[in-house]
Design an enzyme around this catalytic site. Structure first.
Site, PDB file in Angstrom:
ATOM      1  N   SER A 138      23.483 -10.420   1.664  1.00 46.71           N
ATOM      2  CA  SER A 138      23.688 -10.160   1.085  1.00 46.71           C
ATOM      3  C   SER A 138      22.026 -10.766   1.037  1.00 46.71           C
ATOM      4  O   SER A 138      21.886 -10.796   1.479  1.00 46.71           O
ATOM      5  CB  SER A 138      23.887 -11.761  -0.080  1.00 46.71           C
ATOM      6  OG  SER A 138      23.465 -12.828  -0.740  1.00 46.71           O
ATOM      7  N   TYR A 151      24.853 -21.016   1.503  1.00 43.51           N
ATOM      8  CA  TYR A 151      24.975 -19.617   1.256  1.00 43.51           C
ATOM      9  C   TYR A 151      24.233 -18.507   1.991  1.00 43.51           C
ATOM     10  O   TYR A 151      23.928 -17.557   2.872  1.00 43.51           O
ATOM     11  CB  TYR A 151      25.414 -19.557   0.010  1.00 43.51           C
ATOM     12  CG  TYR A 151      25.528 -18.037  -0.450  1.00 43.51           C
ATOM     13  CD1 TYR A 151      27.264 -17.786  -0.098  1.00 43.51           C
ATOM     14  CD2 TYR A 151      24.280 -17.040  -0.606  1.00 43.51           C
ATOM     15  CE1 TYR A 151      27.828 -16.296  -0.586  1.00 43.51           C
ATOM     16  CE2 TYR A 151      25.133 -16.008  -0.613  1.00 43.51           C
ATOM     17  CZ  TYR A 151      26.139 -15.365  -0.997  1.00 43.51           C
ATOM     18  OH  TYR A 151      27.384 -14.649  -1.492  1.00 43.51           O
TER      19      TYR A 151
HETATM   20  P1  NAD Z   1      35.557 -12.484  -3.776  1.00 41.70           P
HETATM   21  O1  NAD Z   1      36.217 -14.556  -3.770  1.00 41.70           O
HETATM   22  O2  NAD Z   1      36.395 -11.928  -4.776  1.00 41.70           O
HETATM   23  O3  NAD Z   1      36.523 -12.323  -2.615  1.00 41.70           O
HETATM   24  C1  NAD Z   1      36.201 -12.866  -1.639  1.00 41.70           C
HETATM   25  C2  NAD Z   1      37.548 -12.674  -0.713  1.00 41.70           C
HETATM   26  O4  NAD Z   1      37.327 -13.432   1.014  1.00 41.70           O
HETATM   27  C3  NAD Z   1      38.772 -12.865  -0.896  1.00 41.70           C
HETATM   28  O5  NAD Z   1      39.245 -11.757  -0.698  1.00 41.70           O
HETATM   29  C4  NAD Z   1      39.375 -14.071  -0.309  1.00 41.70           C
HETATM   30  O6  NAD Z   1      40.749 -14.332  -0.082  1.00 41.70           O
HETATM   31  C5  NAD Z   1      38.837 -13.965   1.601  1.00 41.70           C
HETATM   32  N1  NAD Z   1      38.031 -15.203   1.477  1.00 41.70           N
HETATM   33  C6  NAD Z   1      37.854 -16.583   1.028  1.00 41.70           C
HETATM   34  N2  NAD Z   1      37.793 -17.869   1.283  1.00 41.70           N
HETATM   35  C7  NAD Z   1      38.443 -17.391   3.205  1.00 41.70           C
HETATM   36  C8  NAD Z   1      39.125 -17.577   4.404  1.00 41.70           C
HETATM   37  N3  NAD Z   1      38.673 -19.213   4.800  1.00 41.70           N
HETATM   38  N4  NAD Z   1      39.784 -17.031   4.871  1.00 41.70           N
HETATM   39  C9  NAD Z   1      40.172 -15.653   4.659  1.00 41.70           C
HETATM   40  N5  NAD Z   1      39.060 -14.878   3.671  1.00 41.70           N
HETATM   41  C10 NAD Z   1      39.025 -15.971   3.031  1.00 41.70           C
HETATM   42  O7  NAD Z   1      33.838 -12.854  -3.472  1.00 41.70           O
HETATM   43  P2  NAD Z   1      33.297 -11.418  -3.325  1.00 41.70           P
HETATM   44  O8  NAD Z   1      31.928 -11.397  -4.747  1.00 41.70           O
HETATM   45  O9  NAD Z   1      33.622 -10.209  -3.752  1.00 41.70           O
HETATM   46  O10 NAD Z   1      32.585 -11.434  -1.871  1.00 41.70           O
HETATM   47  C11 NAD Z   1      32.795 -10.847  -0.780  1.00 41.70           C
HETATM   48  C12 NAD Z   1      31.461 -11.466   0.209  1.00 41.70           C
HETATM   49  O11 NAD Z   1      30.310 -10.491  -0.313  1.00 41.70           O
HETATM   50  C13 NAD Z   1      31.054 -12.605   0.555  1.00 41.70           C
HETATM   51  O12 NAD Z   1      30.312 -12.568   1.513  1.00 41.70           O
HETATM   52  C14 NAD Z   1      29.976 -12.637  -0.059  1.00 41.70           C
HETATM   53  O13 NAD Z   1      29.093 -13.617   0.316  1.00 41.70           O
HETATM   54  C15 NAD Z   1      28.978 -11.100  -0.392  1.00 41.70           C
HETATM   55  N6  NAD Z   1      28.475 -10.931  -1.363  1.00 41.70           N
HETATM   56  C16 NAD Z   1      29.251 -11.006  -2.946  1.00 41.70           C
HETATM   57  C17 NAD Z   1      28.354 -10.550  -3.970  1.00 41.70           C
HETATM   58  C18 NAD Z   1      28.882 -11.242  -5.546  1.00 41.70           C
HETATM   59  O14 NAD Z   1      27.698 -10.847  -6.364  1.00 41.70           O
HETATM   60  N7  NAD Z   1      29.971 -10.652  -5.437  1.00 41.70           N
HETATM   61  C19 NAD Z   1      26.397 -10.405  -3.564  1.00 41.70           C
HETATM   62  C20 NAD Z   1      26.179 -10.639  -2.179  1.00 41.70           C
HETATM   63  C21 NAD Z   1      27.176 -11.123  -1.228  1.00 41.70           C
END
Ligand code: NAD
Length: 256
Positions: A138, A151
Site C-alpha cells: 500500500s 496497518y
Molecule cells: P476487500 O475488503 O475488498 O477484500 C479483502 C479480501 O480479503 C476479501 O476477499 C476478504 O474475504 C479477504 N479476507 C479478509 N480477511 C481474510 C482472512 N482472514 N483470510 C482470508 N481472506 C481474508 O479489500 P481490498 O481493498 O480489495 O484490499 C485488498 C488488499 O489491497 C489488502 O491487502 C489491502 O490492504 C490492500 N490495499 C487496498 C487499498 C484500497 O484503497 N482499497 C489500498 C492499498 C492497499
C-alpha cells in the site's frame, strides 16, 4: 502469456484480489481463489475466461489453514507459480485506543500470512525454474497516516519482507515485488467513505471527494483493473529483472 501457470491470489473473493485474479486469468493462468463471503460469483467470473478455477477458504490469520491451502494448490494444480499475497484488513483508531485483538489480526493477515505462503511456495517455484511473488502492500508501506498504526506497521513490514526475499532469490528465475496502491474503491475503503460521510454530515459523493482530496492528487481512485494489469506486467518476461521493488499506483500520493 501465462498459459499453463497457476496463480494463487489470497483474499480474492472481492475488490483488488478479484481484479488481479481476472487479469491473470485473461492471460491464461489457472486461478486459485481464497477469501470469505460469496465464492460462487467470483468463481463463475474466472471460469468464464476458460481457465481452471479452484478455491480454498483458509483463514489467513491461521498458519495451519495456510499450510492446508498450499497443500491443496500442490495436489490439485501441481504447484503455485504466481503467488499474490493480497488478503488484508483495516482498522482505524488512535494507538492508545487500538483494540489489541485488531492489532494482532492485522499483523497476522496483512503481514505474517505472506511469510507463510511464501516459505511454502518458494521451493516449488525454484524447482520448476520460474515464479512470481507479488505482495499487495500500500502507500502505507511507504508513508503513514494517523490512526492506522497496525496497518502502516504491517505494510511497511511487507515491503521490507519483499526486499529481503527478493535478495534471497535474486539469482533465480523467481522475482518478488510489492505493489503500493493509493485509494481504490473497494469494500475496505467504502467503510472509510461511510465513516467520513457520517462524521462530516455529507453525502457519499462528497465524502469520496474529500477522502481523495486529502491524499490522492489525481482525485481519481486507482482501479482493481489497473492493479491487475500491473500484476500481469510483473509476471511478464520484460519484468524478469524487476526485483524487490515497491511499485506505487497511487495518483501521486507518495510524490508529495
Ligand atoms: P476487500 O475488503 O475488498 O477484500 C479483502 C479480501 O480479503 C476479501 O476477499 C476478504 O474475504 C479477504 N479476507 C479478509 N480477511 C481474510 C482472512 N482472514 N483470510 C482470508 N481472506 C481474508 O479489500 P481490498 O481493498 O480489495 O484490499 C485488498 C488488499 O489491497 C489488502 O491487502 C489491502 O490492504 C490492500 N490495499 C487496498 C487499498 C484500497 O484503497 N482499497 C489500498 C492499498 C492497499
Amino acid at each position: 502469456m501465462l498459459n499453463g501457470k497457476t496463480a494463487l491470489v489470497t483474499g480474492s473473493t472481492s475488490g483488488i484480489g478479484l481484479g488481479i485474479a481476472l487479469s491473470l486469468a485473461r492471460q491464461g493462468a489457472h486461478i486459485v481463489l481464497n477469501g470469505f463471503g460469496d465464492v460462487e460469483a467470483p468463481k463463475a467470473q474466472v471460469a468464464a475466461l476458460g481457465v481452471k478455477v479452484g478455491y480454498h477458504g483458509a483463514d489467513m490469520s491461521k498458519p495451519a489453514e495456510i499450510e492446508a491451502m498450499m497443500a491443496y494448490v500442490n495436489a490439485e494444480f501441481g504447484g503455485c507459480d504466481i503467488l499474490v499475497n493480497n488478503a488484508g484488513i483495516q482498522h482505524v483508531a488512535p494507538v492508545e485506543d487500538f483494540p489489541v485483538e485488531r492489532w494482532d489480526a492485522i499483523i497476522a493477515i496483512n503481514l505474517s500470512s505472506a511469510f507463510h505462503t511464501t516459505r511454502l511456495a518458494l521451493p516449488g517455484m525454484k524447482a520448476r525454474g520460474w515464479g512470481r511473488v507479488i505482495n499487495l502492500a500500500s502507500v502505507h508501506g511507504l508513508v503513514a497516516s494517523a490512526q492506522k498504526s497496525a496497518y502502516v506497521a504491517a505494510k511497511h513490514g511487507l515491503v521490507g519482507f519483499t526486499k529481503a526475499v527478493a535478495l534471497e532469490t535474486a539469482t533465480s528465475q523467481v522475482t518478488v515485488n510489492a505493489i503500493c496502491p493509493g485509494w481504490v474503491l473497494t469494500p475496505l475503503v467504502q467503510k472509510q467513505v461511510d465513516a467520513r460521510a457520517a462524521a462530516d454530515g455529507v453525502d457519499d459523493a462528497e465524502a469520496k471527494r474529500r477522502l481523495l482530496a486529502e491524499k490522492q492528487p489525481s482525485l481519481q481512485f486507482t482501479t482493481p483493473e489497473q492493479l491487475g494489469e500491473l500484476a500481469v506486467f510483473l509476471c511478464s518476461d520484460a519484468a524478469a529483472n524487476v526485483r524487490g521493488q515497491a511499485w506505487s499506483l497511487d495518483g501521486g500520493w507518495t510524490a508529495q
